[in-house]
Design an enzyme around this catalytic site. Structure first.
Site: not given
Ligand SMILES: *Cc1c(COP(=O)(O)O)cnc(C)c1O
Length: 382
Positions: A73, A153, A181, A201-203, A239, A319
Site C-alpha cells: 500500500g 486507519n 483500510q 494492500s492485501a494484508h 519480477t 507506523c
Molecule cells: C496499512 C496502510 C497503508 C500501507 O500499506 P502497506 O501495505 O502496509 O504498506 C497505507 N494506507 C493505509 C490507510 C493503511 O492503513
C-alpha cells in the site's frame, strides 16, 4: 484466553488458509518468471498474472489494463503521488491532501515539498471528515492532484470520496484515494467512486503482506517510481510476485463475497466494545474500528499492560509507534496533546468473538484505573 486476543486488525490481519493454498502452487510448480515467454514454465506464470489481473479488475469495477501490482500500500501511495507530480510538472506544482492521511501519503507529499511542490493539507472536522467545499476552495490553476483517503486507519472515518472526485473532475484535476483500510469493510468500486487512482494492500484484508495494487485509470499519465524492467506494461519494474498476486486476488474475492456478513459481525463486535467501555472518538466510522482516549494515561503504558494480559492493540498507527509524538490524526480532529497521548485503537476482525470482546471489556478498566493511580497528572483531579 489461551491465545492472544488480537484487536489490531487495522495494522494487519491473519492470512486465510484458502489464500495460502491459492498461493502455494506459484512457489513450487508454477515457479517460472512471468516475463520468460519463450518456454512453458514462464508462459504458465505469465498466464496466471493475466488471470489475476482480470480477477482483481472485476472486484474493483475497472479494466484489467488499469490494474498495476505493487509491493505494498505504501508503494501504491508513493507511486500515485510522485508519479503524477513528475508527469504533470509542466501543468503545475500544487497538490491537495488531508491532514489525516497515512504517512505514506504525507511522507510522499513532504518529499515533493523539498523539490518545489506546494501541498495543501486540508483540516478535518472533529469526526475526521474532509469538507468537499474546502477541497474545491483549495484548487488553483497549478493543482495537479487531490489525494484523500477512503477510510482512515486510526479512527475509521469514511471520507466523501465520490463527492470530492466529482469536484476534481469538474476542475480537470486528477484524484487519488488510499482505499487500503476500506476494502473488506465496505464496498469499494473505483469506477463508481469516480477516482483516477486507488491504492490497495492485501494484508489488510486477510491476504499476504508485501503485495498491493494501484488502479490507474486509462488515460492518466504517470511516471515510473521503480525503473529497471518492462513489467506492469513498462510502468513498474520487478519480477512479478505471482504468488502474492494469487493471494491478493483470492483474498479480495473472499472479502467482497462475504462483505455483508462480515460487516454485520464486525459492527456487532465493535458496538459491544463501545458499549462495554465508553464513548469513542469520532463518528461515521468503519465497521471494525474504535479509538478511545483516556485522560491522564499514556497510550503506550496501556498497550504494555494489555499485552501482559494477552490483548494486542495499538495506540495511533503501527507506523507511528516507536515515536513519542501523539498521532497526527487525533491532533487534526482537535484533541489536545495530553488526551491524544492516551489513545487506544482497538480494531476487530471477521474472526473476533463476543468472548474476546468481553475479555477486553473486563480487563481494560482496571488497567486504566491502575495507570491513573500512578499518574502525577491525575492527582488532585476528580
Ligand atoms: C496499512 C496502510 C497503508 C500501507 O500499506 P502497506 O501495505 O502496509 O504498506 C497505507 N494506507 C493505509 C490507510 C493503511 O492503513
Amino acid at each position: 484466553m489461551n491465545k492472544p486476543v488480537y484487536m489490531d486488525n487495522n495494522a494487519t490481519t491473519c492470512m486465510k488458509r484458502e489464500v495460502l493454498e491459492a498461493m502455494l502452487p506459484y512457489y513450487t510448480d508454477i515457479y517460472g518468471n512471468a516475463s520468460s515467454r519463450f518456454y512453458e514454465t514462464g508462459r504458465r506464470a505469465e498466464k496466471a498474472v493475466a488471470e489475476f489481473r482480470e480477477r482483481v479488475a472485476a472486484q474493483l469495477g475497472v479494466k484489467a489494463n488499469e490494474v498495476y501490482f505493487t509491493s505494498s500500500g505504501c508503494e501504491a501511495d508513493n507511486w500515485a503521488i510522485k508519479g503524477i507530480a513528475d508527469a504533470y510538472r509542466d501543468k503545475g506544482n500544487h497538490i491537495i491532501t488531508s491532514s489525516i492521511e497515512h504517512h505514506a501519503v504525507l511522507g510522499a507529499c513532504e518529499f515533493l515539498e523539498k523539490h518545489g511542490f506546494e501541498v495543501t493539507y486540508l483540516p478535518v472536522d472533529e469526526a475526521g471528515r474532509v469538507n468537499p467545499a474546502d477541497v474545491e476552495a483549495a484548487i488553483t490553476d497549478k493543482t495537479v492532484l487531490i489525494s484523500v483517503m477512503t477510510a482512515n486507519n486510526e479512527i475509521g472515518t469514511i471520507e466523501p470520496i465520490a463527492e470530492i472526485a466529482k469536484i476534481a473532475k469538474a476542475h480537470g484535476v486528477l484524484m487519488h484515494t488510499d482505499a487500503v483500510q476500506a476494502i473488506g469493510h465496505m464496498r469499494v468500486n473505483a469506477k463508481e467512486l469516480g477516482v483516477d487512482m486507488l491504492s490497495v494492500s492485501a494484508h489488510k484484508f486477510h491476504g499476504p503482506k508485501g503485495i498491493g495494487v494501484l488502479y490507474i485509470r486509462n488515460g492518466v499519465r504517470i511516471s515510473n517510481l521503480i525503473h529497471g524492467g518492462g513489467q506492469e506494461r513498462g510502468k513498474r519494474a520487478a519480477t512479478e510476485n505471482v504468488a502474492g498476486m494469487a493471494g491478493l486476488c483470492t483474498a479480495l474475492e473472499l472479502a467482497n463475497r462475504d462483505l455483508e456478513k462480515n460487516v454485520e459481525h464486525m459492527t456487532e463486535m465493535r458496538d459491544r466494545l463501545i458499549k462495554g467501555i465508553s464513548d469513542p472518538v469520532g463518528k461515521d466510522r468503519l465497521c471494525n474500528n474504535v479509538n478511545f482516549s483516556f485522560r491522564y494515561v499514556e497510550g503506550e503504558s496501556i498497550l504494555m499492560l494489555l499485552d501482559m494480559k494477552g490483548i494486542e492493540a495499538s495506540s495511533g498507527s503501527a507506523c507511528a509507534s516507536g515515536s513519542l509524538d501523539p498521532s497526527h490524526v487525533l491532533l487534526a480532529i482537535g484533541l489536545p496533546h495530553e488526551i491524544a497521548h492516551g489513545s487506544l485503537r482497538l480494531s476487530v476482525g471477521e474472526d473476533t468473538t463476543a468472548e474476546e470482546v468481553d475479555y477486553v471489556i473486563e480487563t481494560l478498566p482496571p488497567i486504566i484505573e491502575r495507570l491513573r493511580k500512578m499518574s502525577p497528572l491525575f492527582e488532585g483531579v476528580e
